[in-house]
Design an enzyme around this catalytic site. Structure first.
Site, mmCIF file in Angstrom:
data_model
loop_
_atom_site.group_PDB
_atom_site.id
_atom_site.type_symbol
_atom_site.label_atom_id
_atom_site.label_comp_id
_atom_site.label_asym_id
_atom_site.label_seq_id
_atom_site.Cartn_x
_atom_site.Cartn_y
_atom_site.Cartn_z
ATOM 1 N N ASP A 139 0.848 -1.175 0.000
ATOM 2 C CA ASP A 139 0.000 0.000 0.000
ATOM 3 C C ASP A 139 0.895 1.240 0.000
ATOM 4 O O ASP A 139 2.078 1.169 0.357
ATOM 5 C CB ASP A 139 -0.908 -0.031 1.231
ATOM 6 C CG ASP A 139 -1.952 1.067 1.201
ATOM 7 O OD1 ASP A 139 -2.490 1.354 0.121
ATOM 8 O OD2 ASP A 139 -2.229 1.651 2.271
ATOM 9 N N ASP B 260 -0.237 5.032 0.946
ATOM 10 C CA ASP B 260 -0.454 5.945 2.069
ATOM 11 C C ASP B 260 -0.452 5.182 3.389
ATOM 12 O O ASP B 260 -1.156 4.187 3.543
ATOM 13 C CB ASP B 260 -1.777 6.692 1.897
ATOM 14 C CG ASP B 260 -1.738 7.651 0.714
ATOM 15 O OD1 ASP B 260 -0.939 8.585 0.758
ATOM 16 O OD2 ASP B 260 -2.496 7.435 -0.254
#
Length: 273
Positions: free
Chosen positions: A20, A22
């Site tokens: 991922d 953020d």
């Protein structure tokens, strides 16, 4: 005396990584300490990797520029968004179809590149993505097209998104409005649907058995990683805490404080010690 065959050393598998963005590599507009070293190590090892995001606003080129601003060098072809996953899904379902789209360049560009025509006249699909300027006129048009038979797709179920002023309504909230008005539930492509993980694996040319999903959210990253048969690593540099993670009925393969804890062990992330 019969000579015994020499035992050959077992070859170590090459690990692949989905991570991922953020909360794992960046936090708002700042680099998470260790993220640059982690990516440099993956490149040095020859590990295949993709940076994943549920955000459908930006193209990979836009996201590459954003990451470069924080000090991370990520190639465009190593970025996988819910917009790209949605375009891949629709291209597989109905090649060269048509769609009425509510969204930004990340979504419209992905659909164009997948061979889709964007139209508000009798489209095959209504595709809802994220935008900072949701239009009541466009939402009304989407409702009417779904009532007339268009199939309802949404890039991801996230109800809110961040901004400097606070949270903003995101795809999931607007999808709920359209669903309430039409009685039709959307098909969500992005996390936690494991379809996003599987499409990323296809794009990477990797197998789930030796692929790691790294994320900061139990409800999306770890959930979809487990359902796609991946090894999972929860980092505590974003949304989840050790306490909140314990409330879920599933567990990641490993929990670390941040991506920095994986530096020096990407060749074999789950070795003891």
């Amino acid at each position: 005396m019969t000579e015994q065959p020499t035992e050959q050393p077992t070859e170590q598998p090459q690990w692949n990584y989905l991570t991922d963005m953020d909360g794992v590599l960046v936090h708002e507009e700042h680099l998470v300490p260790g993220a640059d070293e982690f990516l440099a190590e993956l490149k040095a090892n020859g590990s295949r990797f993709l940076v994943l995001t549920n955000n459908s606003i930006y193209t990979p080129r836009d996201l590459r520029a954003r990451l470069a601003h924080t000090g991370l060098d990520v190639p465009e072809d190593a970025i996988w968004t819910s917009a790209l996953a949605t375009a891949r899904f629709l291209s597989d379902q109905r090649p060269n179809g048509s769609a009425f789209v509510i969204g930004e360049a990340g979504l419209t560009t992905a659909l164009h590149e997948a061979g889709y025509v964007l139209t508000d006249v009798d489209p095959d699909y209504v595709v809802l993505g994220e935008t900072r300027t949701y239009s009541f006129t466009a939402i009304t048009r989407a409702i009417r097209l779904i009532e007339q038979g268009a199939r309802f797709i949404a890039t991801n179920p996230d109800p809110t998104g961040p901004s400097r002023e606070g949270v903003l309504p995101a795809t999931g909230s607007v999808a709920a409005l359209i669903e309430r008005a039409t009685g039709m539930s959307p098909y969500y492509v992005g996390k936690p649907n494991p379809l996003m993980m599987r499409s990323a694996l296809r794009a990477l040319g990797a197998h789930s058995e030796h692929t790691v999903m790294i994320g900061d959210r139990m409800d999306t990253d770890i959930h979809s990683g487990i359902e796609a048969g991946l090894h999972t690593v929860l980092v505590l540099s974003g949304i989840s805490t050790r306490e909140s993670a314990e409330r879920y009925p599933f567990r990641p393969t490993m929990v670390v404080d941040s991506i920095a804890d994986l530096v020096g062990r990407t060749a074999d992330p789950f070795r003891a010690g």
